[in-house]
Design a protein around this motif. Structure first.
Motif, PDB file in Angstrom:
ATOM      1  N   TYR A  85      45.767  36.614  53.897  1.00 48.01           N
ATOM      2  CA  TYR A  85      44.768  37.075  52.952  1.00 48.01           C
ATOM      3  C   TYR A  85      45.043  36.400  51.615  1.00 48.01           C
ATOM      4  CZ  TYR A  85      43.704  40.962  56.161  1.00 48.01           C
ATOM      5  OH  TYR A  85      43.326  41.723  57.241  1.00 48.01           O
ATOM      6  N   ILE A 112      43.820  36.616  47.630  1.00 46.06           N
ATOM      7  CA  ILE A 112      43.134  37.505  46.699  1.00 46.06           C
ATOM      8  C   ILE A 112      43.188  36.892  45.308  1.00 46.06           C
ATOM      9  CG2 ILE A 112      43.122  39.828  45.693  1.00 46.06           C
ATOM     10  CD1 ILE A 112      44.604  40.780  48.244  1.00 46.06           C
ATOM     11  N   THR A 128      38.795  39.011  52.723  1.00 46.11           N
ATOM     12  CA  THR A 128      38.272  40.380  52.789  1.00 46.11           C
ATOM     13  C   THR A 128      38.651  41.200  51.565  1.00 46.11           C
ATOM     14  OG1 THR A 128      38.331  40.368  55.216  1.00 46.11           O
ATOM     15  CG2 THR A 128      38.302  42.531  54.114  1.00 46.11           C
ATOM     16  N   PHE A 129      39.920  41.145  51.190  1.00 47.12           N
ATOM     17  CA  PHE A 129      40.416  41.981  50.087  1.00 47.12           C
ATOM     18  C   PHE A 129      40.139  41.379  48.715  1.00 47.12           C
ATOM     19  CE2 PHE A 129      43.631  43.213  53.497  1.00 47.12           C
ATOM     20  CZ  PHE A 129      42.926  44.348  53.860  1.00 47.12           C
ATOM     21  N   ASN A 130      39.483  40.235  48.698  1.00 52.13           N
ATOM     22  CA  ASN A 130      39.091  39.630  47.421  1.00 52.13           C
ATOM     23  C   ASN A 130      37.748  40.166  46.934  1.00 52.13           C
ATOM     24  OD1 ASN A 130      39.583  37.702  45.264  1.00 52.13           O
ATOM     25  ND2 ASN A 130      37.897  36.498  46.126  1.00 52.13           N
ATOM     26  N   ALA A 131      37.086  40.941  47.756  1.00 53.52           N
ATOM     27  CA  ALA A 131      35.783  41.487  47.381  1.00 53.52           C
ATOM     28  C   ALA A 131      35.910  42.360  46.132  1.00 53.52           C
ATOM     29  CB  ALA A 131      35.201  42.309  48.523  1.00 53.52           C
ATOM     30  N   ASP A 188      34.337  44.917  45.360  1.00 53.91           N
ATOM     31  CA  ASP A 188      34.275  46.347  45.684  1.00 53.91           C
ATOM     32  C   ASP A 188      35.301  46.747  46.754  1.00 53.91           C
ATOM     33  OD1 ASP A 188      33.131  44.992  47.788  1.00 53.91           O
ATOM     34  OD2 ASP A 188      31.341  46.262  47.918  1.00 53.91           O
ATOM     35  N   ASP A 189      36.368  45.958  46.920  1.00 49.09           N
ATOM     36  CA  ASP A 189      37.411  46.295  47.889  1.00 49.09           C
ATOM     37  C   ASP A 189      37.967  47.684  47.592  1.00 49.09           C
ATOM     38  OD1 ASP A 189      39.613  46.326  49.669  1.00 49.09           O
ATOM     39  OD2 ASP A 189      40.902  45.418  48.136  1.00 49.09           O
ATOM     40  N   ASN A 207      40.570  49.118  48.610  1.00 50.06           N
ATOM     41  CA  ASN A 207      42.027  49.131  48.493  1.00 50.06           C
ATOM     42  C   ASN A 207      42.505  48.715  47.099  1.00 50.06           C
ATOM     43  OD1 ASN A 207      42.853  49.442  51.514  1.00 50.06           O
ATOM     44  ND2 ASN A 207      41.343  47.788  51.499  1.00 50.06           N
ATOM     45  N   ARG A 208      41.655  47.977  46.376  1.00 52.55           N
ATOM     46  CA  ARG A 208      41.952  47.495  45.028  1.00 52.55           C
ATOM     47  C   ARG A 208      43.269  46.710  44.960  1.00 52.55           C
ATOM     48  NH1 ARG A 208      39.217  49.330  40.808  1.00 52.55           N
ATOM     49  NH2 ARG A 208      41.053  49.401  39.444  1.00 52.55           N
ATOM     50  N   TYR A 221      43.719  43.684  44.363  1.00 55.01           N
ATOM     51  CA  TYR A 221      43.730  42.743  43.236  1.00 55.01           C
ATOM     52  C   TYR A 221      44.480  43.314  42.035  1.00 55.01           C
ATOM     53  CZ  TYR A 221      41.927  39.711  39.498  1.00 55.01           C
ATOM     54  OH  TYR A 221      41.812  38.849  38.425  1.00 55.01           O
TER      55      TYR A 221
END
Length: 337
Positions: free
Chosen positions: A227, A229, A257-260, A262-263, A265-266, A268
């Motif tokens: 991933y 980010i 995926t986790f770069n979105a 609105d992720d 999981n936050r 970033y």
């Protein structure tokens, strides 16, 4: 017979010259990347994530063992500190942790750039973990973030080998092992907000490594992946460089995926790159995702995929190499009005 003997001697001379030329030929970046080996990563991690380090809780005896281990790796490799000769520790006072930890330390080493030494690439990982559970079980933190710690050490040694052979990076490379991540990104925030050893305006990018030794449930198909980010959050150019390097050298599956924005999981905002990003330094956060052993005593070195860890570490090395040696530093995108 004399003619045959002469031809034989000439053949030996030509072969000798050819061998000498091969030895003196300038090495390619791939030669240095190959020095990053699964076996060395494994040897270091089995020590670093052993019970002897007591879970590396910030400010506690196990964390002190961790910083001494890291320091020795740099001393043995003859990679200096930018703080002072022999002093690799950026001390963070107890009061900074607001009662959450005792005095603790970041560990910092660097390789000076050959052409643009004042411009720096910071490669970071957190050296701490969550310590010992209430029932006495040790949380070894092999993946979190022992994997990132040993990855940096191998990357540093690869750059050192290149430097010793006259192929050192044009820009300086800073190897930053931060403390206090698990209790609130304290070590990286101290570096960026209180005592940046190198000015943030001179910091080209931060490559942050936090958990790169395991496989998450989504990627159990056997293909190596990571991933990424934050690579395009501040600099589209950085993202493009990262993509090109991956395609050219290792061709991992890069998952954004986790770069979105609105992720849920936050992620970033949850690792040490964020303290650079909030200061407008372009970042890439390398991450393998969470797994059932995350923040549990079962995050042990026997569960690391060392072949994957080797290739992932090589990708980060290749990326740092490109960023350090390209003619112009990657540019921050203009802010939208």
């Amino acid at each position: 017979m004399k003619k045959i003997g002469l031809l034989f001697c000439m053949a030996i001379l030509i072969a000798s010259c050819s061998s000498s030329n091969n030895k003196n030929a300038k090495k390619d970046v791939t030669d240095y990347a190959k020095t990053i080996a699964a076996s060395e990563l494994k040897d270091m991690l089995y020590t670093y994530a052993s019970d002897d380090f007591e879970g590396r809780k910030t400010g506690e005896p196990g964390q002190k063992k961790a910083i001494e281990f890291i320091k020795k790796q740099y001393e043995d490799a003859k990679i200096p500190s930018p703080i002072a000769n022999g002093n690799y520790f950026q001390e963070i006072p107890e009061k900074y942790f607001k009662g959450r930890a005792k005095t603790s330390e970041n560990v910092v080493a660097f390789i000076k750039g050959s052409e643009k030494p004042n411009e720096v690439i910071v490669i970071s990982a957190h050296l701490d973990h969550i310590g010992i559970s209430s029932d006495g079980e040790i949380n070894n933190g092999a993946d979190d973030d022992g994997s990132g710690t040993v990855a940096i050490l191998e990357i540093a040694k690869a750059f050192k080998t290149a430097s010793e052979e006259g192929n050192g990076p044009k820009r300086s490379i800073v190897f930053l092992h931060v403390t206090g991540e698990e209790i609130g990104l304290f070590g990286s925030r101290y570096y960026t907000d209180v005592d940046p050893i190198f000015p943030l305006e001179n910091t080209v990018t931060n490559l942050n490594i936090d958990m790169i030794g395991r496989v998450d449930p989504k990627h159990e198909n056997g293909k190596n992946y990571l991933y990424l980010i934050g690579s395009d959050r501040l600099s589209k150019e950085l993202h493009d460089v990262s993509e090109a390097v991956n395609k050219k050298y290792v061709n991992l599956e890069l998952d954004y995926t986790f770069n979105a924005i609105d992720d849920p999981n936050r992620f970033y905002y949850r690792s040490d790159h964020y303290n650079f990003a909030k200061n407008n330094v372009p970042v890439i956060f390398y991450f393998n995702g969470t797994h059932a052993d995350y923040h549990r005593p079962s995050d042990t070195p026997d569960k690391i995929n060392y072949e994957f860890l080797e290739t992932r570490t090589q990708l980060i090395f290749y990326t740092a190499w490109e960023l350090a040696n390209r003619d112009e530093r990657v540019k921050v995108d203009p802010k939208e009005s």
